[in-house]
Design a protein around this motif. Structure first.
Motif, PDB file in Angstrom:
ATOM      1  N   HIS A 147      -2.934   2.526   0.440  1.00  0.00           N
ATOM      2  CA  HIS A 147      -2.523   3.445  -0.630  1.00  0.00           C
ATOM      3  C   HIS A 147      -3.305   4.750  -0.548  1.00  0.00           C
ATOM      4  O   HIS A 147      -2.740   5.848  -0.675  1.00  0.00           O
ATOM      5  CB  HIS A 147      -2.707   2.742  -1.984  1.00  0.00           C
ATOM      6  CG  HIS A 147      -3.370   3.557  -3.044  1.00  0.00           C
ATOM      7  ND1 HIS A 147      -4.752   3.594  -3.186  1.00  0.00           N
ATOM      8  CD2 HIS A 147      -2.867   4.362  -4.018  1.00  0.00           C
ATOM      9  CE1 HIS A 147      -5.054   4.374  -4.198  1.00  0.00           C
ATOM     10  NE2 HIS A 147      -3.945   4.857  -4.730  1.00  0.00           N
ATOM     11  N   ALA A 148      -4.625   4.654  -0.300  1.00  0.00           N
ATOM     12  CA  ALA A 148      -5.441   5.858  -0.165  1.00  0.00           C
ATOM     13  C   ALA A 148      -5.051   6.644   1.078  1.00  0.00           C
ATOM     14  O   ALA A 148      -5.028   7.885   1.071  1.00  0.00           O
ATOM     15  CB  ALA A 148      -6.924   5.480  -0.113  1.00  0.00           C
ATOM     16  N   ALA A 149      -4.717   5.937   2.168  1.00  0.00           N
ATOM     17  CA  ALA A 149      -4.314   6.605   3.407  1.00  0.00           C
ATOM     18  C   ALA A 149      -2.993   7.356   3.227  1.00  0.00           C
ATOM     19  O   ALA A 149      -2.813   8.454   3.767  1.00  0.00           O
ATOM     20  CB  ALA A 149      -4.196   5.576   4.535  1.00  0.00           C
ATOM     21  N   VAL A 150      -2.064   6.771   2.484  1.00  0.00           N
ATOM     22  CA  VAL A 150      -0.785   7.440   2.218  1.00  0.00           C
ATOM     23  C   VAL A 150      -1.020   8.753   1.475  1.00  0.00           C
ATOM     24  O   VAL A 150      -0.439   9.798   1.813  1.00  0.00           O
ATOM     25  CB  VAL A 150       0.144   6.510   1.405  1.00  0.00           C
ATOM     26  CG1 VAL A 150       1.351   7.279   0.877  1.00  0.00           C
ATOM     27  CG2 VAL A 150       0.598   5.334   2.252  1.00  0.00           C
ATOM     28  N   LEU A 151      -1.879   8.723   0.466  1.00  0.00           N
ATOM     29  CA  LEU A 151      -2.171   9.934  -0.293  1.00  0.00           C
ATOM     30  C   LEU A 151      -2.924  10.952   0.555  1.00  0.00           C
ATOM     31  O   LEU A 151      -2.739  12.168   0.397  1.00  0.00           O
ATOM     32  CB  LEU A 151      -2.977   9.578  -1.542  1.00  0.00           C
ATOM     33  CG  LEU A 151      -2.221   8.715  -2.564  1.00  0.00           C
ATOM     34  CD1 LEU A 151      -3.145   8.271  -3.691  1.00  0.00           C
ATOM     35  CD2 LEU A 151      -1.041   9.481  -3.134  1.00  0.00           C
ATOM     36  N   GLY A 184       0.811  -1.213   0.000  1.00  0.00           N
ATOM     37  CA  GLY A 184       0.000   0.000   0.000  1.00  0.00           C
ATOM     38  C   GLY A 184       0.840   1.256   0.000  1.00  0.00           C
ATOM     39  O   GLY A 184       0.549   2.221  -0.726  1.00  0.00           O
ATOM     40  N   VAL A 185       1.914   1.268   0.802  1.00  0.00           N
ATOM     41  CA  VAL A 185       2.814   2.422   0.828  1.00  0.00           C
ATOM     42  C   VAL A 185       3.498   2.597  -0.529  1.00  0.00           C
ATOM     43  O   VAL A 185       3.595   3.711  -1.061  1.00  0.00           O
ATOM     44  CB  VAL A 185       3.865   2.255   1.947  1.00  0.00           C
ATOM     45  CG1 VAL A 185       4.921   3.360   1.851  1.00  0.00           C
ATOM     46  CG2 VAL A 185       3.189   2.281   3.318  1.00  0.00           C
ATOM     47  N   THR A 186       3.945   1.481  -1.098  1.00  0.00           N
ATOM     48  CA  THR A 186       4.624   1.533  -2.400  1.00  0.00           C
ATOM     49  C   THR A 186       3.700   2.077  -3.481  1.00  0.00           C
ATOM     50  O   THR A 186       4.082   2.959  -4.264  1.00  0.00           O
ATOM     51  CB  THR A 186       5.119   0.126  -2.797  1.00  0.00           C
ATOM     52  OG1 THR A 186       5.983  -0.374  -1.782  1.00  0.00           O
ATOM     53  CG2 THR A 186       5.855   0.168  -4.121  1.00  0.00           C
ATOM     54  N   VAL A 187       2.478   1.570  -3.532  1.00  0.00           N
ATOM     55  CA  VAL A 187       1.526   2.027  -4.547  1.00  0.00           C
ATOM     56  C   VAL A 187       1.167   3.492  -4.320  1.00  0.00           C
ATOM     57  O   VAL A 187       1.002   4.261  -5.273  1.00  0.00           O
ATOM     58  CB  VAL A 187       0.262   1.151  -4.542  1.00  0.00           C
ATOM     59  CG1 VAL A 187      -0.754   1.673  -5.549  1.00  0.00           C
ATOM     60  CG2 VAL A 187       0.602  -0.284  -4.860  1.00  0.00           C
ATOM     61  N   GLY A 188       1.054   3.895  -3.049  1.00  0.00           N
ATOM     62  CA  GLY A 188       0.756   5.293  -2.752  1.00  0.00           C
ATOM     63  C   GLY A 188       1.831   6.228  -3.288  1.00  0.00           C
ATOM     64  O   GLY A 188       1.527   7.288  -3.868  1.00  0.00           O
ATOM     65  N   ALA A 246       1.495   6.296  -7.016  1.00  0.00           N
ATOM     66  CA  ALA A 246       0.265   6.955  -7.455  1.00  0.00           C
ATOM     67  C   ALA A 246       0.313   8.467  -7.314  1.00  0.00           C
ATOM     68  O   ALA A 246      -0.395   9.180  -8.042  1.00  0.00           O
ATOM     69  CB  ALA A 246      -0.929   6.407  -6.668  1.00  0.00           C
ATOM     70  N   LEU A 247       1.126   8.993  -6.392  1.00  0.00           N
ATOM     71  CA  LEU A 247       1.134  10.436  -6.130  1.00  0.00           C
ATOM     72  C   LEU A 247       1.440  11.262  -7.382  1.00  0.00           C
ATOM     73  O   LEU A 247       0.630  12.139  -7.753  1.00  0.00           O
ATOM     74  CB  LEU A 247       2.126  10.755  -5.007  1.00  0.00           C
ATOM     75  CG  LEU A 247       2.315  12.245  -4.706  1.00  0.00           C
ATOM     76  CD1 LEU A 247       0.990  12.885  -4.302  1.00  0.00           C
ATOM     77  CD2 LEU A 247       3.371  12.450  -3.627  1.00  0.00           C
TER      78      LEU A 247
END
Length: 543
Positions: free
Chosen positions: A325-329, A28-32, A35-36
């Motif tokens: 991923h959504a939380a990272v963003l 999730g962190v990696t995808v975030g 995705a940014l």
């Protein structure tokens, strides 16, 4: 209500979370991080701004993860959606995107509830790849204005026209700074992954270019001020919007959201032990995601195959990875909007140009071109129409063209052939004609088959063999009626042999059997039909 329950979240969605939570967290962190820059770039490129792209990635990414039909799908703004939204923004303004997203979201939800998820399987492979190539070209062309320092050039809904105008109007000094930034970003994205694996090249490229731009006080256009928090959801102001004009763009957005999300989820389900996906629930979840994104001021969303692939390769197994991923963003929104606002638009253009180049389906393209002429034509035509006209029209035309070529091939493979009577010839056999039908007897081949059988001469009995007939429609059955009727009116006895079990009811309902001279003129095997035909010839000779 029982039907609705199948679309709602359930405990088994997170069955593997307890033992896979570390991998899901890392994925999730990696995808975030991946995705940014894409979220910011797609927001800017569509014309609604980086803020809308970031909001979409957060809100739609979370809702689709919870309600969607795939355990590993990651959703958010995508390049294909940008291609559809940019003309809408150019004609109606950024505020129209919220209304279009809201309407499209409800359409996609309805598609899920109506269980239309399997419809994507009817889209041919050459159409999908041609569509993908066309989108990649458009995304690249959309970045040309920012890449040459003319990001405000938006005089046409055509990316090709805007790209040309921006190049013509470009200032040499601006071109040097902007194009240099693009080249640097591209070089870092292409070369750095060979040495650094943990951090996405796009992130490092944007950081490097942003820092250099600040240190050198480069005259580059920046993202600008971003919100430091999510605003409360609200309904758009419909009073200032022509809702009638929004219907066509909303249908195009809904169709694209459905197609892209289902294709992405289907591909993801084949990339490892990720479980199956529910296409109808995926549509339901993606529709809710676009509705939620619109209420927060974001863009319509779809499943994103690139981010989904990163999620899978990083070890993501459950929906928790997409939620993280959504939380990272979301953390970026609350903690890092200041630095993000200083990112040059040219840097985002570089990211999208590289992304567009990577979207080009090189292997599939060469495979299709070397396959058959019809598939090659469909592929090229779909790509050209996507770039030059409209995405949804391209898909529709591609499907229609595929159907045409398939129909033509079916017509060519279908036919009727006169053949000799098997076994030792007997006196009078020259008065018996045996016709073997094969392939399909349908509207596309009916007239040719009718002429071939009914224009026979010098015979008294015609045996029609149907055991190799694979497909029969109502038109084909009606042609059988006409064949039998015309033969009998010429004084030729018609015998039918080997009607397929799946065709017998249609043959009976349309009236083929009623046109036979006797009901015993229908046979299951050829020997019996030939024996009966010879008995007719004997009786005719003795009469």
């Amino acid at each position: 209500m029982s039907n609705l329950r199948t679309f709602l979240p359930r405990a088994q969605d997170y069955a593997q979370s307890r033992r896979n939570w570390r991998a899901d967290l890392l994925a999730g962190v990696t995808v975030g991080i991946v995705a940014l820059p894409l979220a910011l770039a797609f927001g800017v490129s569509s014309g609604v701004g980086a803020e809308a792209g970031l909001i979409t990635a957060v809100v739609a990414g979370f809702i689709a993860a919870v309600f969607g039909g795939s355990n590993v799908q990651v959703s958010g703004p995508t390049g294909a959606m940008v291609v559809v939204l940019a003309p809408v923004v150019a004609v109606y303004g950024p505020s129209a995107v919220v209304v279009v997203g809201l309407i499209a979201g409800f359409i996609v939800v309805a598609m899920g509830l109506l269980k239309l998820g399997r419809a994507v399987s009817f889209i041919p492979w050459p159409v999908i790849e041609g569509f993908t190539l066309g989108i990649a070209v458009i995304i690249f062309l959309q970045q040309v204005p920012a890449a040459v320092g003319s990001p405000d050039i938006k005089e046409s809904t055509s990316a090709l026209v805007n790209g040309y105008l921006s190049v013509v109007a470009a200032n040499p000094a601006a071109v040097a700074w902007s194009a240099g930034s693009v080249i640097l970003v591209a070089a870092i994205m292409v070369l750095l992954p060979k040495f650094v694996k943990l951090i996405p090249g796009s992130i490092i490229a944007i950081v490097v270019v942003t820092v250099l731009a600040e240190v050198l006080a480069a005259p580059l256009a920046r993202i600008g001020v971003l919100p430091s928090s999510l605003k409360a959801p609200s309904w758009p102001d419909f009073s200032s919007i022509n809702l009638g004009a929004m219907i066509a763009p909303a249908i195009a957005v809904a169709a694209l959201a459905a197609i892209e999300s289902l294709l992405s989820a289907r591909v993801a389900s084949t990339m490892g032990d990720n479980g199956t996906f529910d296409p109808d629930r995926e549509l339901f979840g993606q529709g809710l995601a676009s509705i939620g994104s619109a209420l927060f001021g974001g863009m319509p969303a779809t499943g994103a195959i690139a981010r989904t692939a990163v999620n899978i390769r990083s070890g993501g197994k459950t929906r928790m990875a997409a939620i993280v991923h959504a939380a990272v963003l979301l953390g970026v929104v609350y903690l890092a909007t200041g630095p993000v606002s200083r990112i040059p638009l040219a840097a985002l253009s570089g990211v999208l140009m590289v992304t567009a180049a990577r979207m080009i389906p090189w292997r599939a393209m060469f495979s299709i071109i070397k396959s058959t002429k019809s598939d090659a034509v469909i592929f090229v035509a779909t790509a050209i129409i996507t770039v030059g006209f409209d995405l949804i029209e391209a898909v529709i035309i591609g499907i229609v063209a595929t159907a045409f070529f398939a129909l033509r091939a079916l017509v060519k493979s279908s036919g009727v052939h006169r053949e000799s009577i098997p076994g030792e010839a007997q006196p009078g056999d020259e008065r018996i004609a045996v016709f073997r039908m094969q392939g399909a007897l349908f509207f596309g081949a009916s007239d040719r088959i009718l002429d071939s059988v009914t224009h026979v001469s010098g015979v008294s009995v015609v045996i029609i063999r149907m055991s190799e007939l694979q497909f029969l429609d109502a038109t084909g059955a009606r042609v059988l009626v006409d064949i039998v009727d015309q033969l009998e009116r010429q004084g030729i006895t018609a015998l039918i042999k080997g009607v397929q079990p799946g065709h017998i009811d249609l043959v009976r309902r349309v009236g083929v059997l009623g046109k036979l001279r006797h009901e015993n003129h229908l046979f299951d095997n050829l020997d019996a039909a030939v024996a009966h035909a010879r008995s007719h010839i004997v009786r005719e000779a003795s009469a």
